[in-house]
Design a protein around this motif. Structure first.
Motif, mmCIF file in Angstrom:
data_model
loop_
_atom_site.group_PDB
_atom_site.id
_atom_site.type_symbol
_atom_site.label_atom_id
_atom_site.label_comp_id
_atom_site.label_asym_id
_atom_site.label_seq_id
_atom_site.Cartn_x
_atom_site.Cartn_y
_atom_site.Cartn_z
ATOM 1 N N LEU A 186 -17.536 2.570 25.333
ATOM 2 C CA LEU A 186 -17.145 1.248 24.846
ATOM 3 C C LEU A 186 -16.259 1.372 23.609
ATOM 4 N N ALA A 187 -16.629 2.273 22.694
ATOM 5 C CA ALA A 187 -15.831 2.481 21.482
ATOM 6 C C ALA A 187 -14.425 2.970 21.824
ATOM 7 N N ALA A 188 -14.319 3.893 22.794
ATOM 8 C CA ALA A 188 -13.010 4.412 23.200
ATOM 9 C C ALA A 188 -12.158 3.306 23.825
ATOM 10 N N THR A 189 -12.796 2.439 24.610
ATOM 11 C CA THR A 189 -12.076 1.334 25.251
ATOM 12 C C THR A 189 -11.555 0.349 24.221
ATOM 13 N N VAL A 190 -12.397 -0.004 23.267
ATOM 14 C CA VAL A 190 -11.980 -0.931 22.208
ATOM 15 C C VAL A 190 -10.852 -0.327 21.383
ATOM 16 N N ALA A 191 -10.963 0.963 21.061
ATOM 17 C CA ALA A 191 -9.914 1.640 20.290
ATOM 18 C C ALA A 191 -8.581 1.614 21.041
ATOM 19 N N ALA A 192 -8.629 1.840 22.358
ATOM 20 C CA ALA A 192 -7.402 1.815 23.152
ATOM 21 C C ALA A 192 -6.767 0.424 23.157
ATOM 22 N N LEU A 193 -7.583 -0.612 23.302
ATOM 23 C CA LEU A 193 -7.062 -1.980 23.318
ATOM 24 C C LEU A 193 -6.469 -2.357 21.964
ATOM 25 N N ILE A 194 -7.134 -1.939 20.884
ATOM 26 C CA ILE A 194 -6.622 -2.242 19.547
ATOM 27 C C ILE A 194 -5.282 -1.558 19.314
ATOM 28 N N MET A 195 -5.198 -0.278 19.664
ATOM 29 C CA MET A 195 -3.958 0.455 19.438
ATOM 30 C C MET A 195 -2.823 -0.083 20.300
ATOM 31 N N ALA A 196 -3.130 -0.466 21.544
ATOM 32 C CA ALA A 196 -2.090 -0.961 22.443
ATOM 33 C C ALA A 196 -1.598 -2.349 22.057
ATOM 34 N N ARG A 256 -26.444 20.680 31.113
ATOM 35 C CA ARG A 256 -25.408 21.216 30.226
ATOM 36 C C ARG A 256 -24.128 20.394 30.261
ATOM 37 N N ILE A 257 -23.799 19.820 31.412
ATOM 38 C CA ILE A 257 -22.506 19.175 31.585
ATOM 39 C C ILE A 257 -22.561 17.669 31.325
ATOM 40 N N ARG A 258 -23.710 17.031 31.512
ATOM 41 C CA ARG A 258 -23.775 15.578 31.326
ATOM 42 C C ARG A 258 -23.296 15.143 29.945
ATOM 43 N N PRO A 259 -23.720 15.808 28.843
ATOM 44 C CA PRO A 259 -23.186 15.393 27.534
ATOM 45 C C PRO A 259 -21.672 15.542 27.440
ATOM 46 N N LEU A 260 -21.129 16.595 28.064
ATOM 47 C CA LEU A 260 -19.689 16.792 28.068
ATOM 48 C C LEU A 260 -18.989 15.682 28.837
ATOM 49 N N SER A 261 -19.584 15.264 29.948
ATOM 50 C CA SER A 261 -18.987 14.224 30.777
ATOM 51 C C SER A 261 -19.058 12.858 30.101
ATOM 52 N N SER A 262 -20.288 12.447 29.749
ATOM 53 C CA SER A 262 -20.473 11.093 29.199
ATOM 54 C C SER A 262 -20.015 10.973 27.756
ATOM 55 N N GLY A 263 -20.066 12.075 27.001
ATOM 56 C CA GLY A 263 -19.710 12.002 25.589
ATOM 57 C C GLY A 263 -18.269 12.338 25.284
ATOM 58 N N PHE A 264 -17.546 12.956 26.235
ATOM 59 C CA PHE A 264 -16.168 13.354 25.960
ATOM 60 C C PHE A 264 -15.215 13.009 27.098
ATOM 61 N N ALA A 265 -15.480 13.522 28.306
ATOM 62 C CA ALA A 265 -14.506 13.406 29.401
ATOM 63 C C ALA A 265 -14.213 11.942 29.750
ATOM 64 N N ILE A 266 -15.252 11.153 29.997
ATOM 65 C CA ILE A 266 -15.042 9.759 30.398
ATOM 66 C C ILE A 266 -14.457 8.929 29.253
ATOM 67 N N PRO A 267 -14.976 9.052 28.008
ATOM 68 C CA PRO A 267 -14.348 8.287 26.915
ATOM 69 C C PRO A 267 -12.870 8.625 26.704
ATOM 70 N N VAL A 268 -12.494 9.907 26.845
ATOM 71 C CA VAL A 268 -11.083 10.274 26.678
ATOM 72 C C VAL A 268 -10.245 9.627 27.783
ATOM 73 N N PHE A 269 -10.752 9.650 29.007
ATOM 74 C CA PHE A 269 -10.040 8.978 30.100
ATOM 75 C C PHE A 269 -9.893 7.490 29.799
ATOM 76 N N ALA A 270 -10.982 6.860 29.346
ATOM 77 C CA ALA A 270 -10.934 5.432 29.035
ATOM 78 C C ALA A 270 -9.930 5.138 27.925
ATOM 79 N N PHE A 271 -9.870 6.019 26.934
ATOM 80 C CA PHE A 271 -8.932 5.809 25.822
ATOM 81 C C PHE A 271 -7.489 5.794 26.315
ATOM 82 N N PHE A 272 -7.162 6.681 27.250
ATOM 83 C CA PHE A 272 -5.793 6.749 27.735
ATOM 84 C C PHE A 272 -5.498 5.717 28.823
ATOM 85 N N SER A 273 -6.521 5.236 29.518
ATOM 86 C CA SER A 273 -6.286 4.349 30.661
ATOM 87 C C SER A 273 -6.520 2.869 30.364
#
Length: 464
Positions: A49-59, A302-319
């Motif tokens: 949610l934070a990544a999405t809001v940041a993307a909308l604010i910047m755009a 091992r991978i869930r924190p990487l996915s939910s905490g980094f991979a998906i938010p980064v995708f959301a930030f750019f998309s």
């Protein structure tokens, strides 16, 4: 990344008794596992949610030019189409991590979880199928009626946008508003979300793939087979020595991903295939199921924190970054038939599809809903299935092209539709959560002090 202490052991469970009941209570191990996933996804949902809001604010600020320049900045290696923008790396690369996790989760559930029983699996799988078909039909009908023949073919390319449920957002909402809901409902939503996301990936592979390079796709089978062989023969080593998994599996996984990406098939498909290749249960040479968690569970932790905490938010930030253009721009976006179709499909089509499929299963199998639940619970979860985000954004870019007017309008509609679905689900499920909270206080009795509530042990429950 360290492995969590004392993860719940995964063992094959005996098929549930053949009873004409759907969404009945699962095992205590499954309850503990789903509760752990919900806790992690709550944090991941907040970051998303934070990544999405940041993307909308910047755009929509003075930083918009810098935001789009950063998103479109290209890095990588030209052969195999690996010179990509940062936004494309997030969509094609980071989302592959997400779908690797989805593949692990679905395989684990059907091999060793409560859904190993066909009677348990049929309901969420049917609900997922219904939740894909009905929204697609509604979107297609709206865009057939409200668009002219010149633009109709273009807008119809977005028919798959509202078909997927966002796992991170939906589970985060459920964790906040439905912590006391019966585990069966949470397992139902998790499985439904995983299945319909995988259905969406299948749709991407079949309907949004152009210029396929068949030799490269066939070549990907070689490292994929090696990945399967290594994970099955050396899974005991990966559990005790975490670094070996990264050294051996990561290069093989990257080669599979690069070949699939170069073939023209969307690279996230590679993530799903790699997830399916990982063994769920320990082999006999590794001690069997009683020796501890299998490799699928170890990698999931091992991978869930990487996915939910980094991979998906980064995708959301750019998309998720889209320039709204003020009130007029927002009005123009939401009156586009593409946006109308997406909002109606998510808010109305998703719950209808999920609920209708569940109801049909009960009638065709002469089953009944578990007496501990009510149909209003299923309605609430069906509304929550309308929270579509990650995969919907991906399909929008594939259908219309990143940055096109229809793509921007679709992204606005995805955000609005998901928000409306979450609010409607909250209105229904909050009161049900209070109801089940009162019941949970009574069910928490553990008379034999073994750490498992008596409600999961019929003999103890009858004594208490």
């Amino acid at each position: 990344m360290t492995e969590p202490s004392n993860p719940p052991t995964i063992r094959a469970v005996s098929p549930a008794p053949s009873t004409a009941t759907i969404l009945r209570r699962g095992s205590h191990n499954e309850f503990v596992r789903i509760s752990g996933i919900l806790r992690k996804e709550t944090v991941g949902g907040a970051i998303l949610l934070a990544a999405t809001v940041a993307a909308l604010i910047m755009a929509n600020s003075g930083f918009s030019d810098a935001y789009y320049a950063f998103r479109d900045y290209k890095i990588g290696y030209a052969p195999w189409h690996l010179e990509l923008s940062l936004g494309a790396w997030a969509a094609d690369g980071f989302l592959a991590i997400f779908f690797f996790l989805a593949g692990l989760e679905l395989k684990r559930e059907f091999v060793a979880g409560d859904l190993r029983s066909v009677s348990r699996a049929i309901v969420p799988v049917a609900a997922a199928v219904g939740g894909v078909i009905i929204p697609a039909v509604i979107y297609t009908l709206i865009n057939t009626v409200f668009t002219n023949t010149e633009t109709g073919a273009e807008t119809l390319r977005g028919w798959a946008i509202p078909t997927a449920t966002d796992i991170a957002f939906a589970l985060a909402v459920l964790a906040v508003i439905g912590s006391k809901l019966p585990p069966a409902l949470r397992i139902f939503l998790l499985t439904l979300a995983v299945v319909d996301d995988l259905l969406a990936i299948a749709i991407i592979a079949f309907f949004y793939t152009t210029d396929m390079n068949v030799p490269l796709l066939l070549l990907a089978i070689v490292p994929l087979a090696l990945f399967w062989m290594v994970t099955h023969r050396f899974s005991h080593i990966f559990k005790s020595q975490a670094w070996t998994a990264w050294v051996l599996l990561l290069p093989l996984g990257f080669i599979v991903w690069a070949l699939v990406h170069g073939s023209g098939v969307h690279a996230t498909v590679a993530g799903v295939l790699l997830g399916f290749a990982v063994p769920v249960l320990r082999s006999k040479r590794s001690g069997g199921p009683d020796a501890g968690p299998g490799l699928a569970e170890v990698l999931e932790h091992r991978i869930r924190p990487l996915s939910s905490g980094f991979a998906i938010p980064v995708f959301a930030f750019f998309s998720a970054g889209v320039t709204l253009g003020g009130v007029d721009g927002l009005y123009q976006a939401l009156t586009d038939p593409v946006a109308i179709g997406i909002v109606v499909a998510l808010v109305v089509g998703k719950p209808i599809g999920v609920l209708l499929a569940t109801f049909i299963v009960t009638k065709t199998t002469k089953a009944t809903l578990d007496p501990d639940l009510a149909w209003i619970d299923v309605i609430g979860v069906s509304l929550l299935a309308g929270v579509g985000f990650t995969v919907s954004l991906l399909i929008s870019e594939l259908a219309f092209g990143q940055g096109s007017p229809h793509d921007d309008h679709a992204k606005v509609a995805i955000l609005v539709g998901s928000l409306l679905a979450a609010l409607l689900a909250t209105a229904v499920l909050r009161s049900r959560n209070r109801h089940y909270g009162r019941i949970a206080e009574k069910e928490a009795i553990d008379s034999d002090k073994d750490g498992i509530p008596d409600v999961y042990q019929p003999d103890q429950a009858s004594k208490s």
